[in-house]
Design a protein around this motif. Sequence first.
Motif, PDB file in Angstrom:
ATOM      1  N   ALA A  41       0.814  -1.224   0.000  1.00 21.67           N
ATOM      2  CA  ALA A  41       0.000   0.000   0.000  1.00 21.67           C
ATOM      3  C   ALA A  41       0.846   1.273   0.000  1.00 21.67           C
ATOM      4  O   ALA A  41       0.352   2.345   0.363  1.00 21.67           O
ATOM      5  N   GLU A  42       2.111   1.172  -0.389  1.00 22.19           N
ATOM      6  CA  GLU A  42       2.944   2.360  -0.534  1.00 22.19           C
ATOM      7  C   GLU A  42       3.600   2.345  -1.903  1.00 22.19           C
ATOM      8  O   GLU A  42       3.680   1.308  -2.568  1.00 22.19           O
ATOM      9  N   GLY A  43       4.070   3.506  -2.337  1.00 21.24           N
ATOM     10  CA  GLY A  43       4.796   3.552  -3.596  1.00 21.24           C
ATOM     11  C   GLY A  43       6.225   3.061  -3.411  1.00 21.24           C
ATOM     12  O   GLY A  43       6.726   2.981  -2.293  1.00 21.24           O
ATOM     13  N   THR A 104       9.652  -7.144 -12.478  1.00 25.73           N
ATOM     14  CA  THR A 104       8.367  -7.448 -11.852  1.00 25.73           C
ATOM     15  C   THR A 104       8.458  -7.559 -10.335  1.00 25.73           C
ATOM     16  O   THR A 104       7.452  -7.743  -9.664  1.00 25.73           O
TER      17      THR A 104
ATOM     18  N   TYR B  35       2.771   5.950 -13.730  1.00 28.98           N
ATOM     19  CA  TYR B  35       3.107   4.562 -13.987  1.00 28.98           C
ATOM     20  C   TYR B  35       1.860   3.715 -13.755  1.00 28.98           C
ATOM     21  O   TYR B  35       1.015   4.038 -12.917  1.00 28.98           O
ATOM     22  N   GLN B  37       0.850  -0.242 -12.729  1.00 29.09           N
ATOM     23  CA  GLN B  37       1.292  -1.580 -12.314  1.00 29.09           C
ATOM     24  C   GLN B  37       0.125  -2.531 -12.540  1.00 29.09           C
ATOM     25  O   GLN B  37      -0.904  -2.435 -11.868  1.00 29.09           O
ATOM     26  N   LYS B  40       0.203  -8.452 -13.536  1.00 27.85           N
ATOM     27  CA  LYS B  40       1.446  -9.226 -13.575  1.00 27.85           C
ATOM     28  C   LYS B  40       2.567  -8.490 -12.854  1.00 27.85           C
ATOM     29  O   LYS B  40       3.721  -8.901 -12.911  1.00 27.85           O
ATOM     30  N   LYS B  41       2.250  -7.420 -12.195  1.00 30.21           N
ATOM     31  CA  LYS B  41       3.199  -6.638 -11.390  1.00 30.21           C
ATOM     32  C   LYS B  41       4.202  -5.843 -12.219  1.00 30.21           C
ATOM     33  O   LYS B  41       5.183  -5.352 -11.694  1.00 30.21           O
ATOM     34  N   PHE B  42       3.969  -5.764 -13.542  1.00 27.71           N
ATOM     35  CA  PHE B  42       4.830  -4.875 -14.332  1.00 27.71           C
ATOM     36  C   PHE B  42       4.534  -3.441 -13.954  1.00 27.71           C
ATOM     37  O   PHE B  42       3.385  -3.027 -13.882  1.00 27.71           O
ATOM     38  N   LEU B  43       5.594  -2.679 -13.729  1.00 27.43           N
ATOM     39  CA  LEU B  43       5.466  -1.262 -13.434  1.00 27.43           C
ATOM     40  C   LEU B  43       5.926  -0.536 -14.690  1.00 27.43           C
ATOM     41  O   LEU B  43       7.116  -0.469 -14.981  1.00 27.43           O
ATOM     42  N   ILE B  45       5.941   2.835 -17.350  1.00 31.85           N
ATOM     43  CA  ILE B  45       5.721   4.267 -17.448  1.00 31.85           C
ATOM     44  C   ILE B  45       4.647   4.540 -18.497  1.00 31.85           C
ATOM     45  O   ILE B  45       4.563   3.868 -19.520  1.00 31.85           O
ATOM     46  N   PHE B  90       0.584   4.644 -10.199  1.00 30.49           N
ATOM     47  CA  PHE B  90       1.506   5.383  -9.346  1.00 30.49           C
ATOM     48  C   PHE B  90       1.916   6.674 -10.023  1.00 30.49           C
ATOM     49  O   PHE B  90       2.281   6.686 -11.201  1.00 30.49           O
ATOM     50  N   PRO B 106       1.713   6.897  -3.137  1.00 28.19           N
ATOM     51  CA  PRO B 106       1.284   5.626  -2.545  1.00 28.19           C
ATOM     52  C   PRO B 106       0.494   4.737  -3.501  1.00 28.19           C
ATOM     53  O   PRO B 106       0.240   3.582  -3.194  1.00 28.19           O
ATOM     54  N   ARG B 109      -5.506   2.394  -6.385  1.00 24.00           N
ATOM     55  CA  ARG B 109      -5.989   1.097  -6.857  1.00 24.00           C
ATOM     56  C   ARG B 109      -7.315   1.302  -7.569  1.00 24.00           C
ATOM     57  O   ARG B 109      -8.307   1.668  -6.946  1.00 24.00           O
TER      58      ARG B 109
END
Lengths: 112, 113
Positions: A41-43, A104, B35, B37, B40-43, B45, B90, B106, B109
């Motif tokens: 829950a944080e960046g 990832t 960004y 996310q 698949k957790k790819f972050l 830009i 983000f 932070p 979502r």
Amino acid sequence: DQQVKQNSPSLSVQEGRISILNCDYTNSMFDYFLWYKKYPAEGPTFLISISSIKDKNEDGRFTVFLNKSAKHLSLHIVPSQPGDSAVYFCAASSDGTYKYIFGTGTRLKVLA
Amino acid sequence: DTAVSQTPKYLVTQMGNDKSIKCEQNLGHDTMYWYKQDSKKFLKIMFSYNNKELIINETVPNRFSPKSPDKAHLNLHINSLELGDSAVYFCASSSGTGWETQYFGPGTRLLVL
């Protein structure tokens, strides 16, 4: 195409031991690498960086190693502490750009 | 004192709606980013603004429109939301456009039903 890969989604380590997080990249133009740490829950927060002219950078308990020929970098945390439990992202950029390509992430659990 | 803040933290909405996410930084930085996310957790830009001017625009659908009213703010407006837009968004900022550290908010979502 995933240019930055962190092949281990998770890692568990005992408190006091060394944590080694790995990151591989495919783009030979990358010349600057960073590690970010992220709590739930944080960046992401910046941890440590290394440019391609070095093969090692150290900051307290954190050391990043860069092996350009293998296109591999690793983050060592010694000694590991429970507060280090987080997700660690490696990121890379090229030609002095601010366009970071992120992996990832690897979730690190440090067990007390 | 929050350096990079985003509102809202959570956003649940129906497909087809239009929504905005706001970002503010009090670090005096010139450059701000969005960004995404994904599951698949790819972050990845999406956009970057430097002194209110768009400098990065990755292959993002036209339904996404960033707006920077001033250097301290970068908002993200999304039209006609789709299921695939569900992700964590983000915001980040940095002092320049080189290798300077990026400071992240932070996250917001977003869940599209």
